[in-house]
Design a protein around this motif. Structure first.
Motif, PDB file in Angstrom:
ATOM      1  N   LEU A 178     -29.771  18.998  23.814  1.00  0.00           N
ATOM      2  CA  LEU A 178     -29.925  20.130  25.040  1.00  0.00           C
ATOM      3  C   LEU A 178     -28.536  19.839  25.811  1.00  0.00           C
ATOM      4  N   ALA A 179     -28.152  18.916  26.244  1.00  0.00           N
ATOM      5  CA  ALA A 179     -26.949  18.461  26.921  1.00  0.00           C
ATOM      6  C   ALA A 179     -25.645  19.210  25.855  1.00  0.00           C
ATOM      7  N   ALA A 180     -25.655  18.700  24.731  1.00  0.00           N
ATOM      8  CA  ALA A 180     -24.575  19.058  24.074  1.00  0.00           C
ATOM      9  C   ALA A 180     -24.476  20.523  24.095  1.00  0.00           C
ATOM     10  N   ARG A 181     -25.664  21.361  23.773  1.00  0.00           N
ATOM     11  CA  ARG A 181     -25.419  22.808  23.762  1.00  0.00           C
ATOM     12  C   ARG A 181     -25.135  23.387  25.103  1.00  0.00           C
ATOM     13  N   GLY A 182     -25.631  22.792  26.219  1.00  0.00           N
ATOM     14  CA  GLY A 182     -25.489  23.302  27.641  1.00  0.00           C
ATOM     15  C   GLY A 182     -23.912  23.106  28.046  1.00  0.00           C
ATOM     16  N   LEU A 183     -23.414  22.127  27.364  1.00  0.00           N
ATOM     17  CA  LEU A 183     -21.965  21.872  27.540  1.00  0.00           C
ATOM     18  C   LEU A 183     -21.112  22.878  26.523  1.00  0.00           C
ATOM     19  N   GLY A 184     -21.619  23.930  25.683  1.00  0.00           N
ATOM     20  CA  GLY A 184     -20.829  24.799  25.005  1.00  0.00           C
ATOM     21  C   GLY A 184     -20.774  24.485  23.696  1.00  0.00           C
ATOM     22  N   SER A 185     -21.350  23.323  23.210  1.00  0.00           N
ATOM     23  CA  SER A 185     -21.148  23.054  21.520  1.00  0.00           C
ATOM     24  C   SER A 185     -22.134  23.806  20.835  1.00  0.00           C
ATOM     25  N   SER A 186     -21.644  24.597  19.708  1.00  0.00           N
ATOM     26  CA  SER A 186     -22.481  25.352  19.086  1.00  0.00           C
ATOM     27  C   SER A 186     -23.378  24.422  18.248  1.00  0.00           C
ATOM     28  N   ARG A 187     -24.462  25.025  17.532  1.00  0.00           N
ATOM     29  CA  ARG A 187     -25.495  24.302  16.820  1.00  0.00           C
ATOM     30  C   ARG A 187     -24.947  23.392  15.841  1.00  0.00           C
ATOM     31  N   ARG A 189     -21.780  22.282  15.506  1.00  0.00           N
ATOM     32  CA  ARG A 189     -20.925  21.292  16.112  1.00  0.00           C
ATOM     33  C   ARG A 189     -21.786  20.002  16.846  1.00  0.00           C
ATOM     34  N   THR A 193     -21.579  16.250  15.553  1.00  0.00           N
ATOM     35  CA  THR A 193     -20.786  15.383  16.558  1.00  0.00           C
ATOM     36  C   THR A 193     -21.869  14.658  17.361  1.00  0.00           C
TER      37      THR A 193
END
Lengths: 277, 364
Positions: A178-187, A189, A193
């Motif tokens: 969730l954090a990765a997505r919240g920071l702007g990362s696409s699904r 990516r 990563t």
């Protein structure tokens, strides 16, 4: 997890029969094999010297390593996709994935190998169908070669590759994704990563199990390779049961066991046993 | 690093969320101002975290609309909202170093290597992590992990920073330190902060406004002193801190407030009693009451007996029982408590007319 002394004693008592069985049924007889490798037909290191010079043995070793590597790559990749669906899919997808993972365990390896022959042979389902739609005119050689061996072995090993991956994916903290997505990362990516690197221990465990299993495969390569794609286990069988060359067969066995043992030792340096199930 | 004008202004309009038959959030409307530090406060299951997840875009509201700077973002996915978020437990990337964690949102935004280097360097400095850049999260203390999480969420200059109980895993002294640090970061960045907690003292200490939730409903929003001194209802009054409830009979409006009978003595209240007639509850904070040897005409007062005390260092919490059996707690200087207890018989419990507020009798 560290229990009290009596806990550990209890565990030791429960483990004892297994250990005893392994010693009596595997370790003890194997010592006999080790002895053959040094004594037959004459005492000495002659068989190990032959191993180093015999081109046939070497080509089988190289083929075995190559097939094991390809099978590992195919199995772990396919298992990864299946495990993602099994662990993170919708409830219906999970049930379907679980079914696909467990059913192969109920079917004998022999049945499955012959099943692949039926599918892949020159007059098998795949060739007949491809010819009937006019895609090919001559049947493709899909079996009695390395391709057939790789297909059959991967099919057998995918379910085994699933469990270490599932264990790694289940222990992953959802909030990190969730954090990765919240920071702007696409699904996509986030998957490459964050998700994949975080399941690294599962990938290593899964690859090691598949690779070690592949090295000792006998039935599947014997049937799907049709004698043209001989792997180590089959070579040992031939040396011992068909050309009475017990000493060489024993020496190959010892080298295989030492090699697998070294791989397992390497595996447990990177992955804890409980991460594999 | 942060342009003050970039802080977002958020408007929630009639937001509701149901999980099956469970109503997690009900008809919530709330304006969050540019650069504000808003705390969402409530017990667990009150809907505060659900609302934060809706703001972040991780949860879709069942009804209602959400606007950021006047633009409808209700259906915008989380990755396009550009809200910074700090999770409970920090949710750092365990396989990346401190530096790589902080650089992540910038890499996702395809910033140049040079820019990433400068901004990560600035942020590392700002949160005091210099010298730890190459470490993995597992090699850091809880407080340091917290700083990485804050740095990672702020480095790309988000319009709003969302924080989900970020301090719940820290011990008390570290908590205080991190709270001060967060207040400083809020002032320095000028970003809108939305902070979820169930700790009322944390909420009162940090925020420019507090929004109090219970059972999926937003009960009151206001400055910390407003909600503490003039709670809208009994739940808010009790949730924000210890409070005494005294029954008052025959309440009626009077000069600058209201008057009524408490334990058969006339009491004056400066608070308004518009909606309240007849019987009511007078709610007074323990620190607003004191102990006196005898009644005074300038203050409200009733007789009570001291029954127990708890030494708190700077003051003593004294438990008393009134003549009619109401239990009251006051916070008084240590020697006053000792004197009241040693007397054994009754003392006067007094409070000024401007303190306390009226709640409907038995009302929620």
């Amino acid at each position: 997890m560290r229990g009290t002394l009596s806990d550990r004693m209890g565990a030791a008592v429960l483990m004892a029969p297994l250990l005893l069985f392994l010693i009596l049924a595997y370790a003890w007889p194997f010592l006999g094999v080790v002895k053959w490798s040094f004594t037959l037909p004459t005492p000495g290191l002659g068989q190990y010297h032959a191993l180093l010079t015999d081109e046939l043995v070497q080509s089988v070793f190289i083929r075995t390593l190559r097939i094991a590597a390809i099978v590992t790559l195919v199995s772990v990749t396919a298992a990864y996709a299946i495990t993602v669906v099994w662990v993170r899919g919708s409830p219906v997808q999970r049930v379907l994935a679980e079914f696909c993972i467990l059913v192969p365990f109920w079917i004998s390896v022999l049945t499955r190998a012959f099943g692949w022959v039926a599918l892949l042979s020159n007059r098998g389902l795949i060739n007949t169908w491809l010819q009937s739609i006019g895609f090919i005119s001559e049947p493709l050689t899909l079996v009695r070669n390395e391709f057939g061996v790789i297909v059959g072995m991967s099919h057998f090993l995918i379910p085994f590759a699933v469990f270490p991956l599932a264990s790694a994916m289940r222990s992953l903290d959802e909030r990190v994704l969730l954090a990765a997505r919240g920071l702007g990362s696409s699904r996509m990516r986030t998957f490459w990563t964050v998700f994949v690197p975080m399941t690294r221990s599962g990938i290593i465990g899964s690859a090691m199990i598949t690779f070690v299993f592949s090295l000792g495969f006998f039935v599947t390569p014997a049937i799907l390779g049709g004698g043209r794609s001989v792997m180590i286990a089959e070579l040992i069988y031939l040396r011992i049961f068909q050309s009475p060359d017990w000493g060489l067969g024993a020496a190959i066995s010892v080298v295989l066991v030492v090699f697998v043992g070294a791989l397992m030792a390497l595996l447990f340096r990177y992955v804890k046993p409980k991460q594999l199930v | 690093m942060q342009q003050p004008g970039r802080a977002a202004e958020i408007k929630a309009n009639g937001i509701g969320k149901s999980f099956g038959s469970f109503r997690a959030l009900d008809n919530l409307s709330l304006d969050i101002g540019r650069g504000e530090f808003l705390t969402l406060l409530g017990p667990s299951g009150s809907g505060k975290t659900t609302f934060l997840m809706i703001l972040a875009g991780f949860v879709q509201p069942s009804e209602g609309k959400l606007f950021s700077d006047g633009v409808d973002i209700t259906n915008r996915p989380a990755e396009q909202r550009a809200a910074g978020m700090v999770f409970q437990g920090y949710a750092l990337f365990p396989h990346m170093s401190v530096e790589q964690n902080i650089a992540f949102p910038l890499k996702v935004r395809k910033k140049s290597a040079a820019e990433i280097k400068t901004r990560v360097g600035e942020m590392v400095e700002r949160v005091g992590l210099k010298g730890h850049e190459k470490k993995l999260p597992a090699q850091l203390s809880g407080g340091q992990q917290q700083r990485v999480a804050l740095a990672r969420a702020l480095v790309f200059g988000p319009g709003v920073l969302l924080l989900d109980e970020p301090f719940s895993a820290l011990d008390k002294s570290l908590r205080g330190q991190m709270q001060a640090e967060m207040k400083r970061l809020h002032q320095e960045t000028g970003t809108t902060f939305v902070f979820v907690t169930h700790d009322q003292s944390e909420a009162l200490a940090l925020s420019s406004r507090v929004a109090i939730f219970n059972h999926g409903k937003l009960l009151q929003v206001g400055r910390p002193d407003e909600v503490y001194d003039r709670p809208a209802n009994r739940f808010v009054a009790e949730f924000l801190g210890e409070i005494n409830m005294l029954p008052v009979k025959g309440v009626r409006p009077a000069d600058n407030g209201a008057t009524g009978l408490c334990e058969d003595r006339a009491v004056n209240m400066r608070c308004k009693a518009e909606a309240i007639k007849g019987d009511a509850i007078l709610a007074i904070r323990p620190e607003d009451m004191s102990i006196a040897p005898e009644a005074s005409v300038n203050q409200n007062g009733i007789a009570a007996t001291a029954v127990a005390s708890t030494y708190l260092g700077a003051a003593t919490k004294l438990d008393l029982t009134t003549r009619q059996g109401a239990k009251v707690t006051v916070s008084v200087p240590n020697e006053v408590a000792a004197a009241a207890l040693s007397k054994g018989n009754s003392v006067w419990l007094t409070w000024p007319a401007e303190k306390g507020f009226l709640l409907p009798d038995g009302g929620q």
